[in-house]
Motif scaffolding. Structure first.
Motif, PDB file in Angstrom:
ATOM      1  N   GLN A   1       0.838  -1.212   0.000  1.00  0.00           N
ATOM      2  CA  GLN A   1       0.000   0.000   0.000  1.00  0.00           C
ATOM      3  C   GLN A   1       0.871   1.260   0.000  1.00  0.00           C
ATOM      4  O   GLN A   1       0.586   2.229  -0.703  1.00  0.00           O
TER       5      GLN A   1
ATOM      6  N   LYS B   1      -0.508   7.056   8.490  1.00  0.00           N
ATOM      7  CA  LYS B   1      -1.512   7.913   9.142  1.00  0.00           C
ATOM      8  C   LYS B   1      -0.946   9.309   9.355  1.00  0.00           C
ATOM      9  O   LYS B   1      -1.626  10.308   9.096  1.00  0.00           O
TER      10      LYS B   1
ATOM     11  N   TRP C   1      -3.210   6.844   5.042  1.00  0.00           N
ATOM     12  CA  TRP C   1      -3.971   5.657   5.407  1.00  0.00           C
ATOM     13  C   TRP C   1      -5.432   5.756   4.976  1.00  0.00           C
ATOM     14  O   TRP C   1      -6.043   4.763   4.566  1.00  0.00           O
ATOM     15  N   GLU C   2      -6.023   6.943   5.033  1.00  0.00           N
ATOM     16  CA  GLU C   2      -7.407   7.129   4.588  1.00  0.00           C
ATOM     17  C   GLU C   2      -7.555   6.770   3.111  1.00  0.00           C
ATOM     18  O   GLU C   2      -8.583   6.238   2.706  1.00  0.00           O
ATOM     19  N   LYS C   3      -6.541   7.034   2.303  1.00  0.00           N
ATOM     20  CA  LYS C   3      -6.591   6.669   0.883  1.00  0.00           C
ATOM     21  C   LYS C   3      -6.628   5.159   0.712  1.00  0.00           C
ATOM     22  O   LYS C   3      -7.298   4.642  -0.175  1.00  0.00           O
TER      23      LYS C   3
ATOM     24  N   LEU D   1      -7.863   3.014   2.961  1.00  0.00           N
ATOM     25  CA  LEU D   1      -9.202   2.600   3.370  1.00  0.00           C
ATOM     26  C   LEU D   1     -10.235   2.924   2.298  1.00  0.00           C
ATOM     27  O   LEU D   1     -11.093   2.085   1.973  1.00  0.00           O
ATOM     28  N   ASP D   2     -10.172   4.128   1.751  1.00  0.00           N
ATOM     29  CA  ASP D   2     -11.116   4.531   0.701  1.00  0.00           C
ATOM     30  C   ASP D   2     -11.061   3.580  -0.495  1.00  0.00           C
ATOM     31  O   ASP D   2     -12.103   3.241  -1.066  1.00  0.00           O
ATOM     32  N   ARG D   3      -9.868   3.174  -0.889  1.00  0.00           N
ATOM     33  CA  ARG D   3      -9.717   2.270  -2.027  1.00  0.00           C
ATOM     34  C   ARG D   3     -10.531   0.998  -1.820  1.00  0.00           C
ATOM     35  O   ARG D   3     -11.233   0.529  -2.708  1.00  0.00           O
ATOM     36  N   TYR D   4     -10.491   0.435  -0.622  1.00  0.00           N
ATOM     37  CA  TYR D   4     -11.164  -0.821  -0.375  1.00  0.00           C
ATOM     38  C   TYR D   4     -12.626  -0.639   0.021  1.00  0.00           C
ATOM     39  O   TYR D   4     -13.466  -1.489  -0.282  1.00  0.00           O
ATOM     40  N   LEU D   5     -12.953   0.466   0.660  1.00  0.00           N
ATOM     41  CA  LEU D   5     -14.351   0.726   1.015  1.00  0.00           C
ATOM     42  C   LEU D   5     -15.192   1.052  -0.225  1.00  0.00           C
ATOM     43  O   LEU D   5     -16.403   0.853  -0.211  1.00  0.00           O
ATOM     44  N   ASN D   6     -14.551   1.537  -1.265  1.00  0.00           N
ATOM     45  CA  ASN D   6     -15.277   1.952  -2.470  1.00  0.00           C
ATOM     46  C   ASN D   6     -15.099   1.005  -3.647  1.00  0.00           C
ATOM     47  O   ASN D   6     -15.345   1.375  -4.784  1.00  0.00           O
ATOM     48  N   GLU D   7     -14.694  -0.219  -3.370  1.00  0.00           N
ATOM     49  CA  GLU D   7     -14.586  -1.218  -4.445  1.00  0.00           C
ATOM     50  C   GLU D   7     -15.970  -1.526  -5.004  1.00  0.00           C
ATOM     51  O   GLU D   7     -16.947  -1.588  -4.283  1.00  0.00           O
TER      52      GLU D   7
END
Length: 167
Positions: free
Chosen positions: A40, A151, A156-158, A160-166
């Motif tokens: 990542q 972080k 780190w938010e990027k 998380l966003d990548r996987y939350l918005n799959e």
């Protein structure tokens, strides 16, 4: 802001144990969660280097598998390799983090902007680093430290966003 993270191998990326058989094979175990965090970091533009005193095909294969940009094996003076990386990438020592666990890491640790170690590092390292992971080497310490740096760098938010918005 950290741009380059340098890793030791034995005791940091692994638990420090070497499994040897009677046919000259040697095995090391790597934590997949450590690998995930490394990948990542690289996907988001970070640079990773491995500097290790030992030489092994296993480490070269792990470097390739994760896409780690730099590998120096069989190194007796890690500061020399640090200086090569500074020159190659045109970055400052303050933009570099180092993760290690033993006294052969101390020289390079005092030169970088951020130093960290697994919780089972030797006492001389534990007394001198900026951050001590809550985990042992080879058991998620690298993941924890990469997450901390990401972080602090706002990365780190990027992830998380990548996987939350799959989709």
């Amino acid at each position: 802001m950290i741009k380059l993270i340098i890793l030791d191998v034995d005791g940091t990326l692994t638990d420090g144990k070497l499994y040897m058989d009677d046919k000259e094979n040697c095995l090391k175990a790597f934590d997949v969660k450590d690998g995930f965090a490394i990948v990542q970091w690289i996907k988001l533009g970070g640079i990773v280097a491995i500097i290790t005193g030992k030489s092994s095909e296993i480490v070269r294969r792990r470097k390739e598998e994760l896409g780690i940009q730099e590998l120096a094996q069989g190194v007796s003076n890690k500061v020399v390799e640090l200086n090569k990386l500074i020159e190659k990438y045109g970055i400052t020592k303050e933009e570099i983090a180092y993760i290690g666990d033993d006294i052969n890491d101390l020289g390079v640790m005092k030169e970088v902007g951020f130093s960290a170690c697994p919780k089972d590092a030797v006492s001389e390292v534990l007394e001198r680093v900026d951050y001590i992971s809550s985990k042992n080497g080879g058991n998620g310490a690298v993941r924890e430290i990469f997450e901390k740096i990401m972080k602090e760098n706002g990365m780190w938010e990027k992830v998380l966003d990548r996987y939350l918005n799959e989709k």
